[in-house]
Design an enzyme around this catalytic site. Structure first.
Site, PDB file in Angstrom:
ATOM      1  N   GLY A  43      -1.145 -41.879  -6.934  1.00 56.67           N
ATOM      2  CA  GLY A  43      -0.850 -43.071  -6.210  1.00 56.67           C
ATOM      3  C   GLY A  43      -0.314 -43.050  -4.657  1.00 56.67           C
ATOM      4  CE1 TYR A 101      10.925 -47.767  -9.608  1.00 55.77           C
ATOM      5  CE2 TYR A 101      10.675 -50.035  -9.157  1.00 55.77           C
ATOM      6  CZ  TYR A 101      10.521 -48.879  -8.846  1.00 55.77           C
ATOM      7  OH  TYR A 101       9.662 -48.657  -7.825  1.00 55.77           O
ATOM      8  CG  ASN A 113       0.546 -35.854  -9.624  1.00 58.29           C
ATOM      9  OD1 ASN A 113       1.472 -35.947  -9.208  1.00 58.29           O
ATOM     10  ND2 ASN A 113       0.025 -36.538 -10.705  1.00 58.29           N
ATOM     11  N   GLY A 169       1.948 -41.164  -3.394  1.00 61.59           N
ATOM     12  CA  GLY A 169       2.325 -39.987  -2.952  1.00 61.59           C
ATOM     13  C   GLY A 169       0.763 -39.065  -2.413  1.00 61.59           C
ATOM     14  N   GLY A 173       5.589 -35.699  -6.243  1.00 59.91           N
ATOM     15  CA  GLY A 173       4.781 -36.649  -6.729  1.00 59.91           C
ATOM     16  C   GLY A 173       3.247 -36.942  -6.106  1.00 59.91           C
TER      17      GLY A 173
HETATM   18  N1  LIG Z   1       3.275 -48.976  -6.992  1.00 59.25           N
HETATM   19  C1  LIG Z   1       3.737 -49.751  -6.115  1.00 59.25           C
HETATM   20  O1  LIG Z   1       3.497 -51.184  -6.054  1.00 59.25           O
HETATM   21  C2  LIG Z   1       5.392 -49.462  -5.697  1.00 59.25           C
HETATM   22  C3  LIG Z   1       6.200 -50.551  -5.049  1.00 59.25           C
HETATM   23  C4  LIG Z   1       7.544 -50.202  -4.655  1.00 59.25           C
HETATM   24  C5  LIG Z   1       7.733 -48.945  -4.734  1.00 59.25           C
HETATM   25  N2  LIG Z   1       6.921 -47.787  -5.107  1.00 59.25           N
HETATM   26  C6  LIG Z   1       7.513 -46.373  -5.069  1.00 59.25           C
HETATM   27  O2  LIG Z   1       6.548 -45.508  -4.600  1.00 59.25           O
HETATM   28  C7  LIG Z   1       6.752 -44.171  -5.089  1.00 59.25           C
HETATM   29  C8  LIG Z   1       5.469 -43.526  -5.665  1.00 59.25           C
HETATM   30  O3  LIG Z   1       4.934 -44.478  -6.815  1.00 59.25           O
HETATM   31  P1  LIG Z   1       3.546 -44.800  -7.132  1.00 59.25           P
HETATM   32  O4  LIG Z   1       3.374 -46.132  -7.223  1.00 59.25           O
HETATM   33  O5  LIG Z   1       2.630 -44.019  -6.325  1.00 59.25           O
HETATM   34  O6  LIG Z   1       3.448 -44.389  -8.736  1.00 59.25           O
HETATM   35  P2  LIG Z   1       2.645 -43.405  -9.473  1.00 59.25           P
HETATM   36  O7  LIG Z   1       1.197 -43.360  -9.323  1.00 59.25           O
HETATM   37  O8  LIG Z   1       3.095 -43.447 -11.263  1.00 59.25           O
HETATM   38  O9  LIG Z   1       3.427 -41.936  -8.950  1.00 59.25           O
HETATM   39  C9  LIG Z   1       4.535 -41.225  -9.150  1.00 59.25           C
HETATM   40  C10 LIG Z   1       4.630 -39.751  -8.948  1.00 59.25           C
HETATM   41  O10 LIG Z   1       5.938 -39.522  -9.248  1.00 59.25           O
HETATM   42  C11 LIG Z   1       5.477 -38.216 -10.081  1.00 59.25           C
HETATM   43  N3  LIG Z   1       6.885 -38.155 -11.005  1.00 59.25           N
HETATM   44  C12 LIG Z   1       7.438 -38.907 -11.887  1.00 59.25           C
HETATM   45  N4  LIG Z   1       8.313 -38.301 -12.606  1.00 59.25           N
HETATM   46  C13 LIG Z   1       8.360 -37.039 -12.109  1.00 59.25           C
HETATM   47  C14 LIG Z   1       9.497 -35.871 -12.047  1.00 59.25           C
HETATM   48  N5  LIG Z   1      10.246 -35.883 -13.271  1.00 59.25           N
HETATM   49  N6  LIG Z   1       9.167 -34.720 -11.424  1.00 59.25           N
HETATM   50  C15 LIG Z   1       8.223 -34.809 -10.430  1.00 59.25           C
HETATM   51  N7  LIG Z   1       7.415 -35.918 -10.126  1.00 59.25           N
HETATM   52  C16 LIG Z   1       7.592 -36.737 -10.920  1.00 59.25           C
HETATM   53  C17 LIG Z   1       4.463 -38.691 -10.811  1.00 59.25           C
HETATM   54  O11 LIG Z   1       3.984 -37.432 -11.663  1.00 59.25           O
HETATM   55  P3  LIG Z   1       2.869 -37.445 -13.078  1.00 59.25           P
HETATM   56  O12 LIG Z   1       1.537 -37.802 -12.512  1.00 59.25           O
HETATM   57  O13 LIG Z   1       3.156 -36.239 -13.562  1.00 59.25           O
HETATM   58  O14 LIG Z   1       3.576 -38.680 -13.858  1.00 59.25           O
HETATM   59  C18 LIG Z   1       3.561 -39.268  -9.728  1.00 59.25           C
HETATM   60  O15 LIG Z   1       2.819 -38.030  -9.178  1.00 59.25           O
HETATM   61  C19 LIG Z   1       7.829 -44.489  -6.410  1.00 59.25           C
HETATM   62  O16 LIG Z   1       8.969 -43.992  -5.632  1.00 59.25           O
HETATM   63  C20 LIG Z   1       8.098 -45.831  -6.289  1.00 59.25           C
HETATM   64  O17 LIG Z   1       9.283 -46.364  -6.877  1.00 59.25           O
HETATM   65  C21 LIG Z   1       5.710 -48.254  -5.632  1.00 59.25           C
END
Ligand SMILES: NC(=O)c1ccc[n+]([C@@H]2O[C@H](COP(=O)([O-])OP(=O)(O)OC[C@H]3O[C@@H](n4cnc5c(N)ncnc54)[C@H](OP(=O)(O)O)[C@@H]3O)[C@@H](O)[C@H]2O)c1
Length: 285
Positions: free
Chosen positions: A17, A156, A15, A19, A13
């Site tokens: 946030g 979740y 691409n 990641g 992931g």
């Molecule tokens: N943001 C927060 O405040 C927060 C808080 C606590 C924990 N987290 C954790 O941080 C991590 C990153 O989340 P983020 O906030 O950066 O969210 P994000 O911007 O939505 O990034 C999520 C990434 O996961 C990818 N993804 C989703 N489904 C997938 C699949 N089936 N196969 C491969 N890749 C997939 C998405 O790809 P696409 O772009 O193609 O959808 C995107 O690249 C997650 O594990 C989340 O639970 C985030």
């Protein structure tokens, strides 16, 4: 960040946030950074912005066939695997293999990926969880909420609890196998990302993004706990998050976890069930 020249790092992931912030920092530190993404176009666009020594590979964690294809095509050492990708609070849905979408993508996809790649990993496996793991529970008789009724927040939270239990049991198995690999976990606090916003009402998403501008950390800053968990000399199964109030912001520090996330029996049982569901077993047996 230590220099990572010549070392290979995979970020799922990457691409978007957290990641994206993580992969950018790894690339700046000199690592050969692999963006494991489900959409190659979005991956290529992110890679262009990241620069450095990188490659983009397709990985759909919601499809075990794709996870196997990624692992089968892999050749060579991996210093660090970051299990970052995730979906959050999506409407009820199933992965290609019929698992509840959060559990199947966030937990089972990474479970299979890690074990299939484990023989090639040399240093660290970092798995992303969330403060919301605290409201999660594992009901082995109803893992996909068919009996109790679907609730996106509970789904979740369950998957994020599973991410921590996976780290606990992986670390235990690595020690038992005499491996030099360490399993750690991290959470980013509150980050302004795409999480939970795809296919949602655009006004609501606009509001979330507006609030994020004032209250959330940038993805670069939110990546710090992951980078810390990936590169610092920490005890196995360490859990790293931001040190500010409520663990929402701040610099990386070791943080606590719920009693459920420390339950070694549940961790062991979840591992066995995950092996059955994915038909993938511990990678170093
Ligand atoms: N943001 C927060 O405040 C927060 C808080 C606590 C924990 N987290 C954790 O941080 C991590 C990153 O989340 P983020 O906030 O950066 O969210 P994000 O911007 O939505 O990034 C999520 C990434 O996961 C990818 N993804 C989703 N489904 C997938 C699949 N089936 N196969 C491969 N890749 C997939 C998405 O790809 P696409 O772009 O193609 O959808 C995107 O690249 C997650 O594990 C989340 O639970 C985030």
């Amino acid at each position: 960040m230590p220099a990572l020249d010549g070392r290979t790092v995979i970020v799922t992931g990457a691409n978007s946030g957290v990641g994206f912030g993580t992969a950018t920092a790894f690339a700046r530190a000199g690592a050969h950074t692999v963006l494991a993404v489900r959409d190659l176009d979005r991956g290529a666009e992110a890679a262009r912005r990241i620069g450095g020594d990188h490659e983009v590979r397709r990985l759909d964690l919601a499809d075990l066939g794709s996870v196997r294809a990624f692992a089968d095509a892999w050749d060579g050492e991996i210093a660090i695997l970051v299990n970052n990708a995730g979906v959050a609070m999506v409407p009820e849905g199933r992965t290609a293999d019929g698992f509840e979408m959060h559990f199947g993508t966030n937990h089972l996809g990474h479970f299979a990926l890690t074990n299939l790649l484990l023989p090639q990993i040399t240093d660290r496996v970092v798995t992303l969880s969330s403060g919301l793991h605290r409201s999660g529970s594992i009901d082995f008789d109803d893992l996909d909420f068919r009996k109790s009724g679907y609730n996106p927040v509970r789904a979740y939270a369950r998957a994020k609890l599973a991410n921590l239990l996976f780290t606990l049991e992986l670390e235990r198995r690595l020690r038992r196998a005499g491996s030099g690999i360490r399993a750690t976990a991290a959470h980013p606090g509150y980050a302004a990302t795409e999480l939970g916003t795809r296919d949602r009402n655009k006004y609501l998403v606009g509001l979330v993004h507006l609030a994020g501008r004032f209250f959330a950390q940038t993805p670069e800053r939110a990546a710090l706990p992951t980078l810390f968990a990936a590169t610092q000399d920490l005890p196995g199964a360490s859990y790293v998050g931001p040190d500010g109030r409520g663990e929402l912001h701040g610099y990386p520090a070791l943080v606590g976890r719920s009693a459920a996330a420390s339950d070694v029996r549940t961790a062991e049982r979840l591992w066995d069930v995950s092996e059955e569901l994915t038909a993938v077993s511990f990678g170093l047996d």
